[in-house]
Motif scaffolding. Sequence first.
Motif, PDB file in Angstrom:
ATOM      1  N   ARG A  38     116.490  22.459  10.289  1.00  0.00           N
ATOM      2  CA  ARG A  38     117.496  21.696  11.037  1.00  0.00           C
ATOM      3  C   ARG A  38     117.515  20.219  10.657  1.00  0.00           C
ATOM      4  N   LEU A  39     116.484  19.756   9.966  1.00  0.00           N
ATOM      5  CA  LEU A  39     116.470  18.364   9.513  1.00  0.00           C
ATOM      6  C   LEU A  39     117.543  18.171   8.452  1.00  0.00           C
ATOM      7  N   GLU A  40     117.995  16.970   8.309  1.00  0.00           N
ATOM      8  CA  GLU A  40     118.940  16.656   7.236  1.00  0.00           C
ATOM      9  C   GLU A  40     118.299  16.987   5.897  1.00  0.00           C
ATOM     10  N   LYS A  41     119.111  17.421   4.967  1.00  0.00           N
ATOM     11  CA  LYS A  41     118.600  17.845   3.661  1.00  0.00           C
ATOM     12  C   LYS A  41     117.737  16.768   3.002  1.00  0.00           C
ATOM     13  N   GLY A  42     118.095  15.522   3.119  1.00  0.00           N
ATOM     14  CA  GLY A  42     117.334  14.446   2.497  1.00  0.00           C
ATOM     15  C   GLY A  42     115.989  14.172   3.158  1.00  0.00           C
ATOM     16  N   ALA A  43     115.781  14.694   4.371  1.00  0.00           N
ATOM     17  CA  ALA A  43     114.524  14.453   5.088  1.00  0.00           C
ATOM     18  C   ALA A  43     113.423  15.409   4.661  1.00  0.00           C
ATOM     19  N   VAL A  44     113.791  16.538   4.066  1.00  0.00           N
ATOM     20  CA  VAL A  44     112.803  17.526   3.626  1.00  0.00           C
ATOM     21  C   VAL A  44     112.583  17.336   2.135  1.00  0.00           C
ATOM     22  N   HIS A  45     111.470  16.751   1.789  1.00  0.00           N
ATOM     23  CA  HIS A  45     111.140  16.491   0.393  1.00  0.00           C
ATOM     24  C   HIS A  45     110.373  17.672  -0.179  1.00  0.00           C
ATOM     25  N   PRO A  46     110.662  18.050  -1.415  1.00  0.00           N
ATOM     26  CA  PRO A  46     109.957  19.187  -2.001  1.00  0.00           C
ATOM     27  C   PRO A  46     108.474  18.875  -2.235  1.00  0.00           C
ATOM     28  N   GLY A  47     107.669  19.914  -2.087  1.00  0.00           N
ATOM     29  CA  GLY A  47     106.245  19.785  -2.355  1.00  0.00           C
ATOM     30  C   GLY A  47     105.421  20.635  -1.407  1.00  0.00           C
ATOM     31  N   PRO A  48     104.135  20.707  -1.673  1.00  0.00           N
ATOM     32  CA  PRO A  48     103.268  21.533  -0.826  1.00  0.00           C
ATOM     33  C   PRO A  48     103.021  20.881   0.530  1.00  0.00           C
TER      34      PRO A  48
END
Length: 165
Positions: A93-103
């Motif tokens: 539900r977070l904005e796409k830019g708030a979820v950064h890729p990675g472990p």
Amino acid sequence: MHPLSYLVASAALALAGIAAAQDTTYAFRDQPRTGSHLRRNVAFAPIPFDKRYADLSDAQKGIVRAAYERMAADDEPPFPVNGLAPIFRALARLEKGAVHPGPIKASVTVDPAGMPLAVRILTAPGDDLGDFVGRLLLLQRYKPALCAGRPCGQEFLLAATLTDE
């Protein structure tokens, strides 16, 4: 077929099934956003997001148990009562830019009643995201760990890979 040959063949098939299950990666996808029919991947993990511990296959339980040292055969680790989906649904539900890729790896101390006591973020793609996941983990109820068949306190380890696909 000789009984020993049958036993060896059965063991080989079982091991092949476990190896295949361990190579499986499950994706958690969000719901399509307004104006789009495309669902994006939010995270990947070696176990399904939509299953409770009791619903996992033996191979999948083995993957969860592998994160723990010296766990007896009748012991079980703690696990979110409703599985991993509620945690990752909130991330979706977070904005796409708030979820950064990675472990993302976090450890939650769970008491014998299944209540979270504390969380440690071990790895996160960003401090804000780590804090958010930590708060999500503290809001969950957990199936308590079992030690020799009795509820006990133990840590739950969350491990997944976040993506922005």
